[in-house]
Write a protein that holds these residues in place. Sequence first.
Motif, short mmCIF file in Angstrom:
data_model
loop_
_atom_site.label_atom_id
_atom_site.label_comp_id
_atom_site.label_asym_id
_atom_site.label_seq_id
_atom_site.Cartn_x
_atom_site.Cartn_y
_atom_site.Cartn_z
N ALA A 138 55.02 -53.46 2.45
CA ALA A 138 54.94 -52.01 2.72
C ALA A 138 55.98 -51.25 1.90
O ALA A 138 55.75 -50.11 1.48
CB ALA A 138 55.14 -51.73 4.21
N GLY A 139 57.12 -51.89 1.65
CA GLY A 139 58.19 -51.25 0.90
C GLY A 139 57.84 -51.01 -0.56
O GLY A 139 58.52 -50.25 -1.24
N ARG A 140 56.76 -51.64 -1.03
CA ARG A 140 56.35 -51.47 -2.44
C ARG A 140 55.32 -50.33 -2.63
O ARG A 140 55.01 -49.95 -3.75
CB ARG A 140 55.74 -52.77 -2.98
N LEU A 141 54.80 -49.81 -1.52
CA LEU A 141 53.74 -48.79 -1.61
C LEU A 141 54.21 -47.52 -2.31
O LEU A 141 53.46 -46.87 -3.03
CB LEU A 141 53.23 -48.46 -0.19
N HIS A 142 55.47 -47.17 -2.10
CA HIS A 142 55.95 -45.89 -2.62
C HIS A 142 56.40 -45.97 -4.09
O HIS A 142 57.03 -45.06 -4.62
CB HIS A 142 57.10 -45.38 -1.73
N THR A 143 56.05 -47.08 -4.76
CA THR A 143 56.39 -47.24 -6.18
C THR A 143 55.61 -46.23 -7.03
O THR A 143 54.40 -46.09 -6.88
CB THR A 143 56.02 -48.67 -6.66
N GLY A 144 56.31 -45.51 -7.89
CA GLY A 144 55.64 -44.58 -8.81
C GLY A 144 55.05 -43.38 -8.10
O GLY A 144 54.12 -42.74 -8.61
N ARG A 145 55.57 -43.05 -6.94
CA ARG A 145 55.01 -41.95 -6.15
C ARG A 145 56.16 -41.29 -5.39
O ARG A 145 57.20 -41.90 -5.18
CB ARG A 145 53.99 -42.54 -5.17
N SER A 146 55.96 -40.05 -5.00
CA SER A 146 56.94 -39.31 -4.21
C SER A 146 56.19 -38.64 -3.07
O SER A 146 54.96 -38.51 -3.11
CB SER A 146 57.61 -38.25 -5.10
N ARG A 147 56.94 -38.21 -2.05
CA ARG A 147 56.25 -37.44 -1.02
C ARG A 147 55.72 -36.11 -1.59
O ARG A 147 54.82 -35.50 -1.04
CB ARG A 147 57.20 -37.15 0.14
N ASN A 148 56.31 -35.69 -2.72
CA ASN A 148 55.88 -34.40 -3.27
C ASN A 148 54.45 -34.45 -3.81
O ASN A 148 53.65 -33.55 -3.55
CB ASN A 148 56.85 -33.95 -4.36
N ASP A 149 54.14 -35.49 -4.57
CA ASP A 149 52.74 -35.59 -5.04
C ASP A 149 51.83 -36.07 -3.91
O ASP A 149 50.66 -35.73 -3.84
CB ASP A 149 52.60 -36.47 -6.29
N GLN A 150 52.45 -36.83 -2.99
CA GLN A 150 51.66 -37.34 -1.85
C GLN A 150 51.17 -36.19 -0.97
O GLN A 150 49.99 -36.10 -0.64
CB GLN A 150 52.56 -38.28 -1.04
N VAL A 151 52.08 -35.28 -0.62
CA VAL A 151 51.68 -34.19 0.28
C VAL A 151 50.72 -33.23 -0.42
O VAL A 151 49.77 -32.72 0.19
CB VAL A 151 52.90 -33.45 0.87
N ALA A 152 50.94 -33.00 -1.70
CA ALA A 152 50.04 -32.11 -2.43
C ALA A 152 48.62 -32.70 -2.45
O ALA A 152 47.63 -31.99 -2.28
CB ALA A 152 50.54 -31.86 -3.85
N THR A 153 48.55 -34.02 -2.63
CA THR A 153 47.25 -34.69 -2.65
C THR A 153 46.58 -34.64 -1.28
O THR A 153 45.41 -34.27 -1.15
CB THR A 153 47.42 -36.16 -3.09
N ASP A 154 47.35 -35.00 -0.25
CA ASP A 154 46.79 -35.00 1.11
C ASP A 154 46.25 -33.63 1.49
O ASP A 154 45.16 -33.49 2.05
CB ASP A 154 47.88 -35.35 2.14
N PHE A 155 47.05 -32.62 1.20
CA PHE A 155 46.69 -31.27 1.62
C PHE A 155 45.47 -30.77 0.85
O PHE A 155 44.58 -30.12 1.40
CB PHE A 155 47.90 -30.35 1.41
N LYS A 156 45.41 -31.12 -0.43
CA LYS A 156 44.23 -30.74 -1.22
C LYS A 156 42.97 -31.38 -0.66
O LYS A 156 41.91 -30.75 -0.56
CB LYS A 156 44.41 -31.16 -2.68
N LEU A 157 43.10 -32.66 -0.31
CA LEU A 157 41.94 -33.35 0.27
C LEU A 157 41.51 -32.66 1.56
O LEU A 157 40.30 -32.50 1.83
CB LEU A 157 42.28 -34.83 0.55
N TRP A 158 42.48 -32.23 2.35
CA TRP A 158 42.16 -31.58 3.63
C TRP A 158 41.47 -30.23 3.39
O TRP A 158 40.45 -29.93 4.00
CB TRP A 158 43.44 -31.40 4.46
N VAL A 159 42.04 -29.45 2.48
CA VAL A 159 41.46 -28.14 2.19
C VAL A 159 40.06 -28.30 1.59
O VAL A 159 39.13 -27.56 1.91
CB VAL A 159 42.38 -27.31 1.26
N ARG A 160 39.90 -29.32 0.76
CA ARG A 160 38.59 -29.58 0.16
C ARG A 160 37.55 -29.87 1.26
O ARG A 160 36.42 -29.37 1.19
CB ARG A 160 38.70 -30.75 -0.82
N ASP A 161 37.95 -30.65 2.24
CA ASP A 161 37.03 -30.91 3.37
C ASP A 161 36.67 -29.62 4.10
O ASP A 161 35.52 -29.44 4.54
CB ASP A 161 37.69 -31.86 4.39
#
Length: 459
Positions: free
Chosen positions: A101-124
């Motif tokens: 689980a500790g390797r999941l956040h490799t090459g990623r930040s909460r900043n791109d993560q939240v932008a992606t999640d929120f876009k997916l939600w708004v798209r729905d």
Amino acid sequence: TSNQMWGGRFAAGPDAIMEAINASIDFDKRLAAQDIAGSRAHAAMLAATGIVSDSDAEAMREGLLTVLSEIESGAFPFSKALEDIHMNVEARLKEVIGEPAGRLHTGRSRNDQVATDFKLWVRDQLDAADAALVALMKACLAQAEAGADWVMPGFTHLQVAQPVTWGHHMMAYVEMFGRDLSRVRDARARMNECPLGAAALAGTSFPIDREMTAKELGFDRPAANSLDAVSDRDFALEFLSVASICAMHLSRMAEELVIWSSAQFRFVTLSDRFSTGSSIMPQKKNPDAAELIRAKIGRIFGANVALTLVMKGLPLAYSKDMQEDKEQVFDAADNLMLALAAMDGMVRDMTANQGALEAAAGAGFSTATDLADWLVRVLGLPFRDAHHVTGALVAKAEAKGCDLPELSLEEMQSVHGDIDKTVYDVLGVHNSVASRTSYGGTAPEQVRLQVNRWKEILG
Ligand code: ARG
């Protein structure tokens, strides 16, 4: 104790007030499904690019499904100390699968993560609004088709202007909701670029494959600038703008339903299912759903203003201010969907009272323009003179307390000697609407043309 996700450099944990102002889990848990979809795509990509092992990625992807089912079952122990949905999910994944689980956040930040999640939600939400608008338009179309040739008064300044058809009035809303629908679709197409892989703000040195995650999550392409990708919230603002305009249309229609269902108008009867009673006045049947729809624009447009003001002064890239985007959008989306569904139900259920519409259509000298046009067409008067003559006839009818068709030929001729009895043909409301055959006009044949056009578009 310091934070388990980022506390390495901290000796002490946060003050209770710090936690209270900082934590977003109470509301952003609504992004759980999107967060897990984003993480699963990211894990698959990390394996495909050789950044993590296949077995680790498989463990992450399976474990994330376990976490999702825990959340869906309501058993998930959300923690404020873990701030938000992203860290709650990841911390639980660690408990479920351990070290990988500790390797999941490799090459990623909460900043791109939240932008992606929120876009997916708004798209729905845009997709849900799309379907709700189509349903509402079909309800309006059914009303229009049933009453394509029923006459009613058309208004300007809420004063009787010219007769129109019920179908024409319903189709006016189909046009408005049709533009809302096209705005929904435009917004969706414009926002459909994937932020994932922008990382904190600058991209990453890991050999990630952003095309792969973008495709996996149904985006058209990865967002092309990492700074923009993590700090763009105009997709949310565009949703709120589209929602505001749509809510404004719903509010106008709701206002008409409130007026039309009153005892003074009786143009429509709302169904029991979409009305309420009074606790003191036994006779009452109130259009509460319409009134609440009319009010929804307040909070939806309020959200639009609030988020615009949150964003307007933010330097690039991410600032925590942006966490304030979610509650506004959640509330606006919930209320837009509710308003669309309630309007759909009301329109579907309501009865237009053909008799009351027709009785009202001729009141208020609504065919005066037809009379003026007749004076031009048949007697050859200049329109300005015809306008004046007609005005004198209206004054005569008003003094007599009757409508235009009830003036005798002698009374007509006392105003203009050349008027003959064929004038009565144009004073009826049915002739009036039937004559307005210009494209987009109120004549039943034009209304049917538009009904058929929209039926074809909506399928
Ligand atoms: N909960 C945060 C939000 O909603 C997630 C992003 C946090 N990023 C950060 N750098 N603190 O915006």
